[in-house]
Enzyme design. Structure first.
Site, short mmCIF file in Angstrom:
data_model
loop_
_atom_site.label_atom_id
_atom_site.label_comp_id
_atom_site.label_asym_id
_atom_site.label_seq_id
_atom_site.Cartn_x
_atom_site.Cartn_y
_atom_site.Cartn_z
CG HIS A 221 -2.02 0.97 1.20
ND1 HIS A 221 -2.29 1.79 0.13
CD2 HIS A 221 -2.93 1.31 2.16
CE1 HIS A 221 -3.32 2.58 0.43
NE2 HIS A 221 -3.71 2.32 1.65
CG HIS A 260 -3.71 0.69 -9.11
ND1 HIS A 260 -5.00 0.60 -8.66
CD2 HIS A 260 -3.08 1.59 -8.30
CE1 HIS A 260 -5.16 1.43 -7.63
NE2 HIS A 260 -4.01 2.02 -7.40
CG ASP A 311 2.85 3.79 -5.19
OD1 ASP A 311 2.61 4.62 -4.30
OD2 ASP A 311 2.08 2.85 -5.47
#
Length: 374
Positions: A221, A260, A311
């Site tokens: 996460h 994702h 990210d």
């Protein structure tokens, strides 16, 4: 009727309703209260987005100025909290520092009639950067920094100033501000759902946020950007990166920063942060890290159909902002606290205890053997 199919990890399960954000049925965009993330990242400050999430509307200029002044007034830390932060070990995970700081502040400024949920939300959003960087500098140099930083009116500006001890450039403030906007909210992700589960029991605001921080800590996460940075640092050239990634694919190793759960045709936030990372790399005169990142992106898209998520290029941007890798996930906490707070408010407005059922796969009922018969 229970939903059928593979529900591992609650995949495909509708767990509630929200008016805060959505990726849409096709997973092609992300909106906060109906506004596209592209428009918000380009045209709104983090403070405007926080106001939108907490109060339901975009602020006027007067409202925004008043709100920024409110957050600025809430940056200072109680002396007792500073003592707690000083007692934490320098080797502590900085996400744990924020988790502990949140919990400790909840004992010093508890929720009650004189301190409502909005007040606590604003207090945490304003003071999380102060907690993190007070601890960071105390254990790095023994310095007890002043956290108010009145000359630096935004969260992004304050964070960079407190981190470095000098005024950041406008590009650096803009890049971090946009990154905070992009990380602020994202439907029923693991940490947000944790917050909603906790507050559905009628627990307090601080407990819910503390739980959210704990969920965000995991590498699947909030820790994914740190993993992406460690991946990028393994390679010295784009060619080396291509060979290394090819070897990882052959071994079926997970490549942090790609794929994702809800975006199948690309994370709409990724191109935004990539553009900012490219500008930061150019400013720094970089000819290595950004080309390595692009080569990895191109290879994984062509060979596996995998797109980078937020990210991946966030790690690149943070690197060029001079932010140590181990502070990447705490930055996620600072941003996502706004989304968590908005979900807590929404859950409380129409609360029902969140209590799903489980499919039992254990033994059928059987006789209990006495101790001597086992």
């Amino acid at each position: 009727m229970p939903q059928q199919g593979n529900t591992s990890g609650l995949a495909g399960i509708t767990a509630g309703e929200t008016a805060l954000s959505t990726v849409g049925k096709e997973g092609l965009d992300l909106t906060y209260r109906g506004y596209s993330i592209r428009d918000l990242a380009e045209g709104a400050s983090f403070e405007e987005v926080v106001y939108l999430l907490l109060y339901g509307i975009l602020p006027s200029r007067t409202e925004l100025d008043r709100y920024k002044n409110l957050l600025l007034s809430l940056r200072d830390l109680p002396a007792a909290l500073k003592t707690v932060l000083e007692q934490l070990p320098p080797t502590a995970n900085p996400v744990d520092v924020l988790r502990t700081g949140c919990s400790a502040l909840g004992t010093m400024e508890p929720e009650g009639e004189d301190r409502d949920a909005h007040a606590i939300a604003n207090r945490l959003i304003a003071s999380f950067p102060s907690m993190l960087l007070y601890w960071f500098h105390f254990h790095r140099s023994g310095k007890r920094i002043e956290t108010r930083a009145e000359a630096h009116p935004t969260v992004a500006d304050q964070f960079l100033f407190l981190l470095r001890g000098e005024a950041p450039s406008s590009l650096h403030v803009r890049a971090l501000d946009a990154a905070l906007v992009l990380h602020a909210e994202h439907e029923f992700n693991a940490s947000t759902f944790t917050c909603r589960v906790i507050v559905s029991t009628l627990s307090d605001f601080y407990s819910a946020i503390t739980g959210g921080i704990g969920a965000l800590r995991g590498p699947l996460h909030g820790g994914a950007d740190e993993g992406a940075m460690r991946l990028l640092e393994r390679f010295s050239t784009p060619e080396e990166a291509e060979a290394g990634i090819r070897g990882m694919l052959e071994k079926k190793e997970k490549i942090m920063g790609f794929g994702h759960r809800v975006y199948k045709k690309g994370d709409p936030r990724a191109p935004i942060i990539k553009s900012l990372a490219k500008q930061l790399a150019a400013e720094a005169g970089d000819r290595t890290l950004f080309p390595i990142a692009e080569r990895i992106e191109e290879m994984l898209l062509s060979e596996k159909g995998l797109y980078p998520n937020l990210d991946f290029y966030s790690a690149v941007a943070y690197h060029f902002l001079g932010i140590p890798t181990f502070l990447f996930t705490p930055l996620f906490v600072i941003s996502r606290a706004s989304g968590w707070a908005a979900h807590i408010l929404e859950q409380r407005a129409n609360n029902r205890l969140i209590r799903p059922i489980a499919t039992y796969i254990g033994p059928a009922p059987r006789p209990f053997p006495k101790l001597d018969e086992r």
